[in-house]
Design a protein around this motif. Structure first.
Motif, PDB file in Angstrom:
ATOM      1  N   ALA A 360     134.671  36.600 130.100  1.00 51.48           N
ATOM      2  CA  ALA A 360     133.971  37.657 129.356  1.00 51.48           C
ATOM      3  C   ALA A 360     132.477  37.367 129.260  1.00 51.48           C
ATOM      4  O   ALA A 360     131.637  38.272 129.426  1.00 51.48           O
ATOM      5  CB  ALA A 360     134.574  37.794 127.964  1.00 51.48           C
ATOM      6  N   THR A 361     132.118  36.109 128.996  1.00 51.93           N
ATOM      7  CA  THR A 361     130.707  35.742 128.926  1.00 51.93           C
ATOM      8  C   THR A 361     130.029  35.927 130.283  1.00 51.93           C
ATOM      9  O   THR A 361     128.913  36.458 130.382  1.00 51.93           O
ATOM     10  CB  THR A 361     130.563  34.278 128.463  1.00 51.93           C
ATOM     11  N   TYR A 362     130.714  35.516 131.322  1.00 52.90           N
ATOM     12  CA  TYR A 362     130.173  35.626 132.682  1.00 52.90           C
ATOM     13  C   TYR A 362     129.926  37.083 133.061  1.00 52.90           C
ATOM     14  O   TYR A 362     128.881  37.427 133.645  1.00 52.90           O
ATOM     15  CB  TYR A 362     131.161  34.971 133.650  1.00 52.90           C
ATOM     16  N   LEU A 363     130.896  37.965 132.715  1.00 56.72           N
ATOM     17  CA  LEU A 363     130.778  39.384 133.079  1.00 56.72           C
ATOM     18  C   LEU A 363     130.020  40.206 132.042  1.00 56.72           C
ATOM     19  O   LEU A 363     129.797  41.404 132.235  1.00 56.72           O
ATOM     20  CB  LEU A 363     132.178  39.981 133.272  1.00 56.72           C
ATOM     21  N   LYS A 364     129.700  39.559 130.896  1.00 55.99           N
ATOM     22  CA  LYS A 364     128.989  40.226 129.809  1.00 55.99           C
ATOM     23  C   LYS A 364     129.774  41.422 129.253  1.00 55.99           C
ATOM     24  O   LYS A 364     129.236  42.513 129.035  1.00 55.99           O
ATOM     25  CB  LYS A 364     127.597  40.670 130.254  1.00 55.99           C
ATOM     26  N   ALA A 367     135.638  39.988 125.267  1.00 56.11           N
ATOM     27  CA  ALA A 367     136.813  39.222 125.692  1.00 56.11           C
ATOM     28  C   ALA A 367     138.115  39.972 125.426  1.00 56.11           C
ATOM     29  O   ALA A 367     139.100  39.785 126.155  1.00 56.11           O
ATOM     30  CB  ALA A 367     136.841  37.870 124.978  1.00 56.11           C
ATOM     31  N   LEU A 368     138.145  40.822 124.392  1.00 51.64           N
ATOM     32  CA  LEU A 368     139.349  41.602 124.136  1.00 51.64           C
ATOM     33  C   LEU A 368     139.650  42.529 125.315  1.00 51.64           C
ATOM     34  O   LEU A 368     140.815  42.744 125.672  1.00 51.64           O
ATOM     35  CB  LEU A 368     139.206  42.414 122.850  1.00 51.64           C
ATOM     36  N   THR A 369     138.610  43.074 125.925  1.00 53.82           N
ATOM     37  CA  THR A 369     138.803  43.929 127.095  1.00 53.82           C
ATOM     38  C   THR A 369     139.461  43.149 128.226  1.00 53.82           C
ATOM     39  O   THR A 369     140.373  43.651 128.903  1.00 53.82           O
ATOM     40  CB  THR A 369     137.451  44.494 127.559  1.00 53.82           C
ATOM     41  N   VAL A 370     139.037  41.906 128.418  1.00 57.37           N
ATOM     42  CA  VAL A 370     139.637  41.067 129.459  1.00 57.37           C
ATOM     43  C   VAL A 370     141.102  40.793 129.122  1.00 57.37           C
ATOM     44  O   VAL A 370     141.975  40.845 129.996  1.00 57.37           O
ATOM     45  CB  VAL A 370     138.859  39.745 129.594  1.00 57.37           C
ATOM     46  N   ARG A 371     141.377  40.546 127.863  1.00 55.27           N
ATOM     47  CA  ARG A 371     142.759  40.269 127.454  1.00 55.27           C
ATOM     48  C   ARG A 371     143.647  41.500 127.651  1.00 55.27           C
ATOM     49  O   ARG A 371     144.780  41.389 128.135  1.00 55.27           O
ATOM     50  CB  ARG A 371     142.783  39.799 126.001  1.00 55.27           C
ATOM     51  N   GLU A 372     143.153  42.652 127.273  1.00 54.97           N
ATOM     52  CA  GLU A 372     143.951  43.872 127.422  1.00 54.97           C
ATOM     53  C   GLU A 372     144.237  44.168 128.893  1.00 54.97           C
ATOM     54  O   GLU A 372     145.326  44.628 129.237  1.00 54.97           O
ATOM     55  CB  GLU A 372     143.207  45.041 126.771  1.00 54.97           C
ATOM     56  N   ARG A 373     143.290  43.894 129.758  1.00 59.92           N
ATOM     57  CA  ARG A 373     143.473  44.184 131.183  1.00 59.92           C
ATOM     58  C   ARG A 373     144.455  43.221 131.838  1.00 59.92           C
ATOM     59  O   ARG A 373     145.104  43.553 132.831  1.00 59.92           O
ATOM     60  CB  ARG A 373     142.126  44.135 131.901  1.00 59.92           C
TER      61      ARG A 373
END
Length: 778
Positions: A360-364, A367-373
């Motif tokens: 999430a930090t790398y893609l800016k 992190a919740l979006t990354v978890r949901e995906r």
């Protein structure tokens, strides 16, 4: 109806009034002896001799015992390699090597200083890095593979590699390791132990004393906490007390001080995990390579199984289409690390949660979006070890808690707060648990129970489960009461004893209520069938008197579904006729039908091929999500947990009140592991943080200022007794959300860099990370 009710813990009144009996509360018998283990002042080397003559002459000391007094000195849950008392090779600092025996504990403590050791020291391995460098390993596990990992890594738009490191954790149960051994006639020994595994305690004592198993009885009434620390490591201390009882012919009591307990016993395994993760522009994980290294300490103990569970749980709640996962247990000269709530699961799951924060930090992006995906869903529901997920509503949990906790709105408010406050910074993170329920060693997934109904209508139940405060006895009480349709107060779960329940599995792996509750239910149902049979024959007009006795149960003719056991009455539904519980019992008794039953239960459907890394190691999964918000003082590194929201899937709860207590307790314990519970050693390997004054567990002021816990309704778990789900370990993994929230907060100050913190993230760790960002401005 007893199932689903908030019936008080069966020992709650005793605990608050001080009448509950623990090992130390057992009255001392005439001439009873006290036992004090003495550890070696060295982490590695060879013990050449022990000088104890001065100690033996000291006031209050009546005997000294060493390894030579034991019939068999080596024990081990999986691999027998650990000495009960050091005889030659030294494994770790303060490893027990001698027993001082006397009648006054304070005098024994004074005499301990008179014992000296002649030791030929050897270089000690005191860290995972040293063990890796010297290839000092206890075992290897894996690999677990899925997909085409090399292709996925080569073609991925983005890759990150790094190291995740987490420390150990002291169990800090309120009652230290404790036992009393009583010598009986014919050479028998009865041992009362604060143990999660009475059968193993029985076995280790018998071997150490040269007895057969039928000569040793282990009794466990309750423990003042266990958390895994008394699954295996209670046994050698019981053997120490037992050898004194056998040699001296007198009762012997061994109760460790908190300092000695912490110095001599194993902890949660520290892990150092190396990873390489591939992902796309949206944060979808395409592949993961990971190599996990666990610090097993000096001996194997349960480390191989703990490593396996870490490998099983490295996916967390997230689908890995391509993966290569393996691990090693390192052999070091530390205390032998052992089971701890979560049993490797937290160390695996925390790795992927940390990786997601970094993606999430790398893609800016959030992190919740990354978890949901990446969350498991119906179209992606097979783990990296090939188990298909069923009744695992992770999407629902994420969606509902996101709304209930007002995550999106609070994220905006946190962004604004951090823009306006240069001296404080806040972070918010939501993590999940998907915890597999079952022992990963299939043979342990079995239990037995006996149920005895007395003529006054009351019931005694005996199982292999041990009560350590988690409420397993209360749940079993409710299961049996519900089966018979009587008040739970009429059911008493008895102290666990190896003479009543043999070859039992430890109360561990969150399966205590599952396995033992199912066995108790099976036994109760056997009695219930016979009672319904008596009623059925009575309605049919069968003569049951002094001449004509009730025939044995014929299950082919029994119509059990026509009888309802409820509120102390048995009702025949077609006719509406009823008979009271006590009346029916007496009718069965006078017709010589058994009112007692024994049953054996085994968990079906398990099977894992370790060589191939594929199979079904778990019966089902307990799920949950937690969102935690923290605030950090950038000048001191001090932080506070402002709010935590937890949402759990516990199936159909047997006792919501007890389950809520388990969820909150597990979370706070985990929060301590990832924030303040730091273990400190000197350069020789001696534990320095071996008391409440030097080891920081959470207190009430550390708990979240706002703390919300809720459960979803889920009646679909047909895999377990009354559609319930286990609760002991799964919520522990939710405490990880505090650590990831700290990592999220640091992201606001890192100027685009990925925060690099270890666990526990003590205020010192946080401050040093913040200092790096400040120095980068220069």
């Amino acid at each position: 109806m007893s199932i689903g009710k908030n019936i008080p813990h069966d020992s709650s009144l005793g605990h608050v009034t001080g009448t509950s009996v623990f090992i130390e509360d057992r009255p001392r018998m005439q001439r009873e002896l006290l036992v004090l283990p003495v550890g070696v002042p060295c982490a590695s080397g060879t013990l050449k001799s022990i000088s104890y003559e001065k100690a033996l002459k000291a006031p209050g000391v009546v005997a000294v015992l060493t390894a030579k007094d034991l019939h068999h000195n080596i024990w081990g849950t999986i691999v027998q390699e650990q000495p009960i008392l050091v005889s030659d090779k030294i494994g770790y600092y303060d490893e027990p090597a001698l027993l001082l025996v006397g009648d006054d504990y304070e005098k024994l403590l004074l005499a301990r200083s008179l014992v000296t050791f002649e030791i030929e020291k050897a270089p000690a391995i005191l860290s995972i890095d040293e063990a890796i460098a010297k290839q000092s390993f206890i075992c290897k596990s894996g690999p677990m593979r899925c997909g085409d990992i090399d292709k996925a890594m080569a073609m991925a738009p983005h890759r990150l590699s790094g190291v995740f490191e987490c420390g150990g954790q002291e169990h800090f149960y309120l009652e230290s390791q404790a036992c009393v051994a009583y010598p009986l006639e014919d050479g028998q020994i009865e041992i009362h132990s604060s143990s999660q595994h009475p059968s193993e305690t029985q076995h280790v004592v018998a071997e150490a004393l040269g007895l057969s198993l039928h000569q040793v009885v282990c009794v466990v009434k309750r423990m003042g906490g266990g958390f895994g620390g008394k699954e295996s490591q209670a046994a050698p201390f019981a053997a120490m007390a037992a050898i004194v009882a056998q040699k001296m012919g007198l009762p012997a009591r061994l109760i460790l001080s908190k300092d000695d307990d912490m110095a001599m016993t194993g902890k949660r395994h520290p892990f150092k995990n190396f990873y390489d993760v591939a992902f796309d522009n949206e944060g979808n994980i395409l592949g993961l390579k990971a190599h996990l290294y666990a610090d097993g300490g000096a001996y194997a103990d349960l480390s191989s199984s703990i490593l396996d569970r870490a490998l099983f749980h490295i996916d967390g709640a997230y689908y890995l289409p391509n993966a290569y996962i393996e691990g090693h247990v390192c052999r070091t000269n530390m205390y032998s690390n052992t089971a701890f709530r979560g049993f490797g699961g937290p160390q695996g799951s925390m790795t992927i949660e940390s990786i997601i924060e970094e993606i999430a930090t790398y893609l800016k992006i959030d992190a919740l979006t990354v978890r949901e995906r990446n969350c498991y869903r119906p179209e992606n529901n097979v783990t990296h070890y090939g188990q298909k997920l069923e009744n695992t509503p992770l999407q629902e949990l994420f969606s509902k808690l996101t709304a209930d906790s007002e995550y999106r709105e609070r994220r905006k408010a946190i962004d604004e707060f951090n823009r306006q406050n240069p001296h404080k910074v806040r972070g918010l993170s939501m993590t999940a648990t998907k915890f597999g329920i079952a022992f990963t060693a299939r043979f342990l997934n079995q239990g037995n129970a006996s149920v005895n109904v007395h003529k006054d209508g009351t019931v005694q139940v005996s199982t292999g489960a041990t009560e350590m405060g988690q409420g397993v006895n209360t749940k079993i009480q409710q299961i049996v009461a519900h089966c018979f349709g009587i008040d739970a107060a009429a059911v008493k779960v008895m102290a666990t004893s190896t003479e009543k329940n043999h070859n039992t599995s430890p109360t561990a792996a969150s399966s205590g209520a599952d396995i033992n509750g199912a066995a108790a239910l099976k036994a109760a149902e056997g009695i219930k069938k016979r009672l319904a049979w008596v009623f059925q024959l009575t309605l049919a007009g069968a003569p049951m008197d002094d001449v004509n006795e009730c025939p044995p149960l014929n299950e082919a003719l029994l119509k059990l579904e026509e009888f309802e056991f409820k509120d102390g009455q048995i009702k025949h539904l077609p006719s509406g006729k009823t008979m009271s519980w006590n009346e029916l019992l007496m009718k069965a008794y006078f017709n010589r039908l058994s009112l007692g039953e024994y049953a054996h239960f085994k968990t079906e459907g398990l099977g894992y091929d370790k060589a191939k890394g594929v199979g079904t190691p778990f019966k089902y999964f307990t799920n949950g999500v937690a969102a935690s918000e923290v605030e950090i003082d950038v000048f001191t590194g001090e932080y506070k947990v402002l709010r935590t929201d937890i949402l759990m899937d516990l199936g159909r709860s047997l006792n919501p009140g007890i389950d809520r207590g388990q969820v909150t307790g597990a979370f706070v314990q985990a929060m301590g592991w990832v924030t303040t519970e730091k273990l400190y050693h000197n350069k020789d390997g001696k534990l320095l943080s071996h008391s409440p004054t030097t080891y920081k567990i959470p207190n009430v002021q550390d708990t979240p200022r706002i703390f919300n816990v809720d459960f979803i309704e889920n009646n679909g778990n047909t895999a377990n007794v009354h559609r319930s789900k286990a609760v002991g370990e799964p919520p522990f993994l939710l405490g990880i959300s505090v650590w990831t929230a700290i990592k999220d907060a640091l992201r606001y100050k890192s100027r685009g860099a990925i925060p690099q913190i270890i666990s526990p993230a003590t205020p010192e760790v946080v401050l040093m990370e913040l200092a790096k960002y400040e120095s980068s401005k220069l």
